[in-house]
Scaffold this active site. Structure first.
Site, PDB file in Angstrom:
ATOM      1  N   ARG A 272     -21.731  -6.828  12.311  1.00  0.00           N
ATOM      2  CA  ARG A 272     -21.264  -5.958  11.506  1.00  0.00           C
ATOM      3  C   ARG A 272     -22.428  -5.415  10.730  1.00  0.00           C
ATOM      4  O   ARG A 272     -22.655  -6.006   9.611  1.00  0.00           O
ATOM      5  CB  ARG A 272     -20.026  -6.301  10.829  1.00  0.00           C
ATOM      6  N   HIS A 276     -17.660  -4.230   5.551  1.00  0.00           N
ATOM      7  CA  HIS A 276     -16.463  -4.542   5.889  1.00  0.00           C
ATOM      8  C   HIS A 276     -15.785  -3.064   6.011  1.00  0.00           C
ATOM      9  O   HIS A 276     -15.209  -2.398   7.033  1.00  0.00           O
ATOM     10  CB  HIS A 276     -15.545  -5.368   5.235  1.00  0.00           C
ATOM     11  N   TYR A 285     -22.436 -11.491  -0.666  1.00  0.00           N
ATOM     12  CA  TYR A 285     -22.144 -12.968   0.279  1.00  0.00           C
ATOM     13  C   TYR A 285     -23.011 -13.116   1.271  1.00  0.00           C
ATOM     14  O   TYR A 285     -22.930 -14.094   2.189  1.00  0.00           O
ATOM     15  CB  TYR A 285     -20.722 -12.865   0.580  1.00  0.00           C
TER      16      TYR A 285
END
Lengths: 377, 328
Positions: A272, A276, A285
């Site tokens: 990805r 998100h 993160y």
């Protein structure tokens, strides 16, 4: 990334790859890129075009969210090959159960990309008719659709639409889900049901390494595709950034289902590259060097290198695709802003097939209330 | 006319629905060879085959989730949840998918599905086998919720629920399964039976309206009988449908009687009785001589079975509420 979960650097039997990140065609002992009667170069050019347009749908929609035209957008950046490779392996009679990120698959099924925006703009909950393109509505509850796919496949079995040898009749079902969903009970139950009934369903997992902020190591101690073996059906890991390999592997899995040989799990190993969704901030993160590493494996760039190096496409072709992408982007921009808000009273009309008196009464009451406002018509 | 129990009537109704429409499928745990733990599907797999009477893996979400897919493919699944307390693993599929898919797809996709749930207590069972979760489903837009109280209704209502193009949660009072027999006229056409989403006055009266459904109808009838002995004329309504509610006959009744008591086994707090009391108050305010009283299960988890009779509303607790309405 733990050693256990990562594929061997050179591919190998547990990582099907037919086109390297550098644009080199390679062979695999089990899977080959077979386009039948079609012209292979033309098919690959088609994949390139599909992926560029899909990326444009994604980047344009992200921009529309930044401009306040969409409430949120679930980005697919980096997953174009996984979606186009699998989406193009489908036949018209096959049926797709997507998550909310399958914009590329929707495109392959002929769903107007503009229709994808309604859900994210908040004017509808997916306005396409699933029956027209055999493409179900986006499912937001993680993993729930894998059971729907399995049930649909059980219906296909009961209709005798597998194993007849008729390429226009034999039907496969494909369930899309992600690495995070692999932890869900529904996904595991769908594996149990599909195995128990030998249902003609392909479980297509796009392992994009991240479930919002949680890395794949939080979901699994073993490579995801290996889970299938525990449920009693084959699992295969494919380079999800390789459109040729994804096409080949998905095509084989779908065909296996259509022939009546039951379910397969495909783990499309991808990344990805975006967030998100547009509300997410991956810098909190994950390390940017990880993203930089994956950028070298870009699914579109490798196809362009392959086409160019082998003189399978000229500059005119790439220019045409770029022009088409521009046009698509403009259409999405204008079309998005023109999407009408639904009527407040419309919410009462589609709760039931057979309207209830009490809901009709509630609707009428609200209509009468609205009428009391000045300027009401 | 055949004399049969509720269990037999449901079995006969399911059989008739399967004969009428080849798209009707039964699915659930132990519904095939065993015929279900209550034998409601007894003999059906033998006659209709394993493709139409499907023994499922032991996973309730799986049953409901695959039923969604089967419905999308054009089938009419009838799912059996083995016991009320086991429906919760399927709760997400029921509430987030089954109930919402028609709405979400703007009417493109229908969910003609029946979710059969044996419910209620009084059978001396262990935990999770005696609950009454009806309010949780009645609270969910997109679902319809009905419950039968006797063999005749069981026979017709299950067929009507299967014929419905909307998803129906079909609650079966398990302690009534084998309790009483009634004459069922199987020659009556479905269209001539009482419509599914309607309530019924089952005993006429003039002093108080007593509302019940499912397992409590029998108790309500006994209470009305006992009240008659004390000179009070109690009208009893079998609600039959919980979502939508059919309260027009109830309002008509309460306007005559001026008093209403509603009873169910489910917890009183935010139970069906709360909604019904609110609606009666809205519609019959000037006719009411007393507040609408509720007699329900207590707001505790269902108790160990040796004391379940204390928990379940019984004849005396219903009569006590009837008496209290006359204190106003």
């Amino acid at each position: 990334m733990s050693e256990l979960l990562a594929p061997t650097p050179t591919g190998g039997p547990d990582f099907v790859q037919l086109l390297t990140p550098e644009g080199q065609r390679v062979e695999h002992p089990e899977y080959s890129f077979d386009v039948g009667e079609a012209d292979e170069a033309e098919v690959v050019r088609g994949f390139y075009r599909d992926m560029v347009l899909t990326r444009r749908i994604d980047t344009e929609s992200t921009a529309l969210q930044r401009h306040g035209e969409l409430g949120i957008w679930a980005q697919l950046l980096g997953q174009e090959a996984a979606q186009i490779g699998s989406g193009r392996a489908l036949r018209p009679q096959d049926y797709v159960f997507p998550t909310y990120r399958e914009h590329g698959v929707a495109y392959c099924r002929g769903v107007d990309p503009l229709r994808l925006l309604g859900l994210f703009r908040g004017v509808d909950q997916g306005s396409w008719d699933p029956r027209q393109n055999n493409f179900a509505n986006y499912t937001i509850v993680i993993g729930a659709q894998t059971l729907h796919a399995t049930g649909y496949a059980m219906g296909v079995q009961r209709d005798g639409a597998i194993g007849t040898g008729d390429p226009e009749r034999d039907t496969a079902v494909i369930a899309y889900f992600g690495d995070g969903a692999s932890s869900q009970g529904d996904v595991n139950e769908s594996f149990v049901f599909a195995a128990s009934y030998n249902a003609p369903v392909v479980f297509f997992c796009q392992n994009n390494q991240w479930a919002i902020s949680e890395p794949i190591e939080r979901q699994s101690r073993i490579p995801l595709y290996q889970r299938a073996h525990g449920f009693g059906f084959p699992g295969v890991r494919v380079d999800g950034n390789d459109v040729l390999a994804t096409y080949a592997v998905t095509q084989a899995a779908l065909q296996r289902a259509r022939e009546g040989n039951g379910p397969t799990m495909v783990e499309a190993y991808t990344y990805r590259m975006g967030a998100h969704t547009t509300t997410d901030d991956p810098t909190r993160y994950r390390m940017s060097e990880e993203l930089e590493k994956w950028k070298l494996k870009d699914p579109i760039a490798r196809v362009k290198v392959y086409l160019t190096r082998n003189a399978l496409a000229d500059q005119d072709f790439f220019d045409e695709v770029e022009t088409e992408a521009e046009q698509l982007g403009a259409r999405l921009r204008d079309g998005c802003k023109a999407l009408p808000d639904p009527s407040p009273l419309s919410i009462f009309d589609q709760v039931y097939v057979e309207q209830t008196d009490e809901l009709a009464e509630q609707r009428d009451g609200y209509a009468a209330y609205l009428e009391t406002f000045e300027g009401a018509h | 006319m055949t004399k049969m129990t509720l269990a037999k009537a449901l079995n006969a109704g399911l059989r008739k629905a399967m004969e009428a429409d080849p798209k009707v499928l039964l699915m659930g745990e132990d519904v095939g060879k065993l015929g279900g733990v209550f034998r409601i599907t007894d003999g059906l797999q033998k006659d209709f085959g394993e493709d139409r009477v499907i023994d499922s893996p032991l996973a309730e979400s799986g049953i409901l989730g695959t039923a969604v897919g089967l419905a999308m493919r054009g089938y009419r699944p009838v799912c059996e949840i083995q016991f009320d307390g086991f429906v919760y693993p399927a709760y997400d599929q029921i509430v987030s998918q089954v109930a919402k898919i028609h709405f979400r797809t703007h009417g493109h996709v229908r969910m003609p599905m029946v979710i059969r749930i044996p419910y209620g207590g009084g059978i001396g069972a262990v935990e999770h086998h005696s609950e009454s979760p009806e309010a949780q489903f009645a609270h969910t837009p997109g679902l319809k919720v009905v419950t039968c109280s006797n063999p005749v209704d069981g026979y017709f209502m299950i067929q009507q629920a299967i014929a419905s193009d909307d998803p129906v949660v079909f609650l079966e009072p398990k302690r009534q399964y084998h309790a009483d027999k009634a004459e069922v006229d199987e020659s009556t056409a479905l269209v001539d039976a009482q419509p599914l989403f309607t309530s019924r006055v089952v005993r006429a009266g003039s002093d108080l309206t007593l509302l019940a459904y499912g397992p409590m109808v029998k108790t309500a009838m006994k209470a009305a009988e006992a009240a008659a002995g004390e000179g009070r004329s109690v009208e009893v309504v079998d609600l039959r449908t919980l979502s939508p509610l059919d309260l027009a006959p109830v309002y008509e009744s309460v306007r005559r009687t001026g008093r209403a008591v509603v009873t169910h086994e489910a917890h009183s707090n935010l139970g069906m009785g709360s909604e019904i009391a609110a609606r009666i108050t809205e519609h019959c305010f000037y006719s009411l001589e007393a507040p609408v009283l509720r007699v329900g299960g207590f707001d505790t988890p269902y108790p160990p079975s040796r004391i379940e009779e204390e928990y379940l509303p019984d004849l005396d607790r219903v009569l006590d509420a009837v008496d209290r309405t006359f204190d106003f």
